[in-house]
Write a protein that holds these residues in place. Structure first.
Motif, PDB file in Angstrom:
ATOM      1  N   ASN A  13       0.829  -1.212   0.000  1.00 16.63           N
ATOM      2  CA  ASN A  13       0.000   0.000   0.000  1.00 16.63           C
ATOM      3  C   ASN A  13       0.861   1.259   0.000  1.00 16.63           C
ATOM      4  O   ASN A  13       1.978   1.252   0.481  1.00 16.63           O
ATOM      5  N   GLN A  14       0.295   2.345  -0.522  1.00 19.05           N
ATOM      6  CA  GLN A  14       0.956   3.642  -0.495  1.00 19.05           C
ATOM      7  C   GLN A  14       0.187   4.565   0.433  1.00 19.05           C
ATOM      8  O   GLN A  14      -1.025   4.590   0.355  1.00 19.05           O
ATOM      9  N   PRO A  15       0.781   5.273   1.341  1.00 22.76           N
ATOM     10  CA  PRO A  15       2.224   5.410   1.540  1.00 22.76           C
ATOM     11  C   PRO A  15       2.846   4.266   2.328  1.00 22.76           C
ATOM     12  O   PRO A  15       4.057   4.119   2.351  1.00 22.76           O
ATOM     13  N   ALA A  16       2.040   3.431   3.006  1.00 21.81           N
ATOM     14  CA  ALA A  16       2.549   2.297   3.784  1.00 21.81           C
ATOM     15  C   ALA A  16       1.376   1.366   4.060  1.00 21.81           C
ATOM     16  O   ALA A  16       0.220   1.695   3.780  1.00 21.81           O
ATOM     17  N   ASN A  17       1.652   0.200   4.617  1.00 24.97           N
ATOM     18  CA  ASN A  17       0.593  -0.740   4.981  1.00 24.97           C
ATOM     19  C   ASN A  17      -0.124  -0.280   6.248  1.00 24.97           C
ATOM     20  O   ASN A  17       0.410   0.480   7.039  1.00 24.97           O
ATOM     21  N   ALA A  18      -1.327  -0.776   6.433  1.00 26.26           N
ATOM     22  CA  ALA A  18      -2.131  -0.408   7.605  1.00 26.26           C
ATOM     23  C   ALA A  18      -1.611  -1.081   8.866  1.00 26.26           C
ATOM     24  O   ALA A  18      -1.253  -2.260   8.845  1.00 26.26           O
ATOM     25  N   THR A  19      -1.584  -0.320   9.944  1.00 28.54           N
ATOM     26  CA  THR A  19      -1.319  -0.875  11.272  1.00 28.54           C
ATOM     27  C   THR A  19      -2.587  -0.831  12.128  1.00 28.54           C
ATOM     28  O   THR A  19      -2.681  -1.509  13.136  1.00 28.54           O
ATOM     29  N   SER A  20      -3.542  -0.003  11.688  1.00 28.77           N
ATOM     30  CA  SER A  20      -4.834   0.089  12.369  1.00 28.77           C
ATOM     31  C   SER A  20      -5.903   0.386  11.327  1.00 28.77           C
ATOM     32  O   SER A  20      -5.597   0.639  10.160  1.00 28.77           O
ATOM     33  N   VAL A  21      -7.142   0.342  11.765  1.00 28.68           N
ATOM     34  CA  VAL A  21      -8.263   0.622  10.874  1.00 28.68           C
ATOM     35  C   VAL A  21      -9.220   1.572  11.596  1.00 28.68           C
ATOM     36  O   VAL A  21      -9.494   1.415  12.779  1.00 28.68           O
ATOM     37  N   ARG A  22      -9.657   2.620  10.884  1.00 32.61           N
ATOM     38  CA  ARG A  22     -10.571   3.626  11.456  1.00 32.61           C
ATOM     39  C   ARG A  22     -11.981   3.307  10.977  1.00 32.61           C
ATOM     40  O   ARG A  22     -12.231   3.233   9.774  1.00 32.61           O
ATOM     41  N   ILE A  23     -12.904   3.119  11.925  1.00 34.62           N
ATOM     42  CA  ILE A  23     -14.310   2.882  11.608  1.00 34.62           C
ATOM     43  C   ILE A  23     -15.101   4.071  12.124  1.00 34.62           C
ATOM     44  O   ILE A  23     -15.082   4.387  13.312  1.00 34.62           O
ATOM     45  N   LYS A  24     -15.771   4.761  11.219  1.00 33.27           N
ATOM     46  CA  LYS A  24     -16.602   5.914  11.557  1.00 33.27           C
ATOM     47  C   LYS A  24     -18.045   5.456  11.629  1.00 33.27           C
ATOM     48  O   LYS A  24     -18.526   4.754  10.744  1.00 33.27           O
ATOM     49  N   ILE A  25     -18.743   5.836  12.694  1.00 30.72           N
ATOM     50  CA  ILE A  25     -20.138   5.473  12.914  1.00 30.72           C
ATOM     51  C   ILE A  25     -20.956   6.759  12.942  1.00 30.72           C
ATOM     52  O   ILE A  25     -20.677   7.654  13.747  1.00 30.72           O
ATOM     53  N   LEU A  26     -21.945   6.877  12.067  1.00 27.79           N
ATOM     54  CA  LEU A  26     -22.862   8.017  12.029  1.00 27.79           C
ATOM     55  C   LEU A  26     -24.247   7.507  12.390  1.00 27.79           C
ATOM     56  O   LEU A  26     -24.808   6.666  11.685  1.00 27.79           O
ATOM     57  N   ASN A  27     -24.785   7.981  13.494  1.00 19.29           N
ATOM     58  CA  ASN A  27     -26.097   7.557  13.991  1.00 19.29           C
ATOM     59  C   ASN A  27     -27.156   8.520  13.481  1.00 19.29           C
ATOM     60  O   ASN A  27     -27.180   9.691  13.871  1.00 19.29           O
ATOM     61  N   LEU A  28     -28.059   8.028  12.642  1.00 16.71           N
ATOM     62  CA  LEU A  28     -29.131   8.862  12.088  1.00 16.71           C
ATOM     63  C   LEU A  28     -30.460   8.659  12.801  1.00 16.71           C
ATOM     64  O   LEU A  28     -31.490   9.124  12.337  1.00 16.71           O
ATOM     65  N   THR A  29     -30.437   7.985  13.948  1.00 17.69           N
ATOM     66  CA  THR A  29     -31.670   7.705  14.681  1.00 17.69           C
ATOM     67  C   THR A  29     -31.863   8.696  15.829  1.00 17.69           C
ATOM     68  O   THR A  29     -30.978   9.493  16.133  1.00 17.69           O
ATOM     69  N   GLY A  30     -32.994   8.586  16.478  1.00 13.03           N
ATOM     70  CA  GLY A  30     -33.287   9.423  17.633  1.00 13.03           C
ATOM     71  C   GLY A  30     -32.815   8.826  18.953  1.00 13.03           C
ATOM     72  O   GLY A  30     -33.059   9.389  20.007  1.00 13.03           O
ATOM     73  N   GLY A  31     -32.155   7.670  18.887  1.00 16.26           N
ATOM     74  CA  GLY A  31     -31.678   7.015  20.107  1.00 16.26           C
ATOM     75  C   GLY A  31     -30.238   6.559  19.954  1.00 16.26           C
ATOM     76  O   GLY A  31     -29.618   6.730  18.904  1.00 16.26           O
ATOM     77  N   LEU A  32     -29.730   5.973  20.994  1.00 17.49           N
ATOM     78  CA  LEU A  32     -28.352   5.486  21.034  1.00 17.49           C
ATOM     79  C   LEU A  32     -28.180   4.245  20.159  1.00 17.49           C
ATOM     80  O   LEU A  32     -29.021   3.351  20.188  1.00 17.49           O
ATOM     81  N   ILE A  33     -27.090   4.188  19.383  1.00 20.98           N
ATOM     82  CA  ILE A  33     -26.676   2.972  18.677  1.00 20.98           C
ATOM     83  C   ILE A  33     -25.418   2.466  19.359  1.00 20.98           C
ATOM     84  O   ILE A  33     -24.469   3.229  19.570  1.00 20.98           O
ATOM     85  N   THR A  34     -25.432   1.187  19.712  1.00 20.80           N
ATOM     86  CA  THR A  34     -24.242   0.552  20.272  1.00 20.80           C
ATOM     87  C   THR A  34     -23.906  -0.666  19.434  1.00 20.80           C
ATOM     88  O   THR A  34     -24.699  -1.104  18.596  1.00 20.80           O
TER      89      THR A  34
END
Length: 113
Positions: A13-34
């Motif tokens: 991979n460029q610029p380097a290989n992954a050492t971690s992964v970022r997961i973004k969570i967007l909650n479109l509801t009126g309550g908590l998502i877990t």
């Protein structure tokens, strides 16, 4: 409804290989998502590397950044407690740079039945 990235190649991979992964969570509801994010090593036998919990408040977002443990191939599973969330996944280098070749937006994730 769990979601998966499917297998991700983590060599050359460029610029380097992954050492971690970022997961973004967007909650479109009126309550908590877990839920949890699971990262698996796919070098040979599928092996669970980590299980990371998340919680996103109503109409808000959050992220988690688990390690990929130096895996040459890995998979990310997102297991929310309910529908109504949108998710994205990015591989990250050791210096925190996002790897565009390892980018998955919500529409590219596969539902696990």
């Amino acid at each position: 409804m769990p979601l998966t990235t499917g297998p991700i190649e983590n060599t050359g991979n460029q610029p380097a290989n992954a050492t971690s992964v970022r997961i973004k969570i967007l909650n479109l509801t009126g309550g908590l998502i877990t839920g949890v994010v699971r990262v698996f090593r796919l070098n040979g036998t599928r092996q669970l590397l980590s299980t990371t919990p998340f919680a996103a408040n109503a109409n808000a977002s959050t992220f988690v950044t688990p390690s990929v443990g130096g895996a040459a191939q890995y998979e990310v599973e997102i297991v929310p407690n309910q529908t109504g969330g949108l998710y994205s996944v990015y591989g990250r280098t050791a210096s925190g740079v996002l790897i565009t070749a390892q980018r998955f937006v919500n529409s590219e994730l596969t539902e696990i039945l």
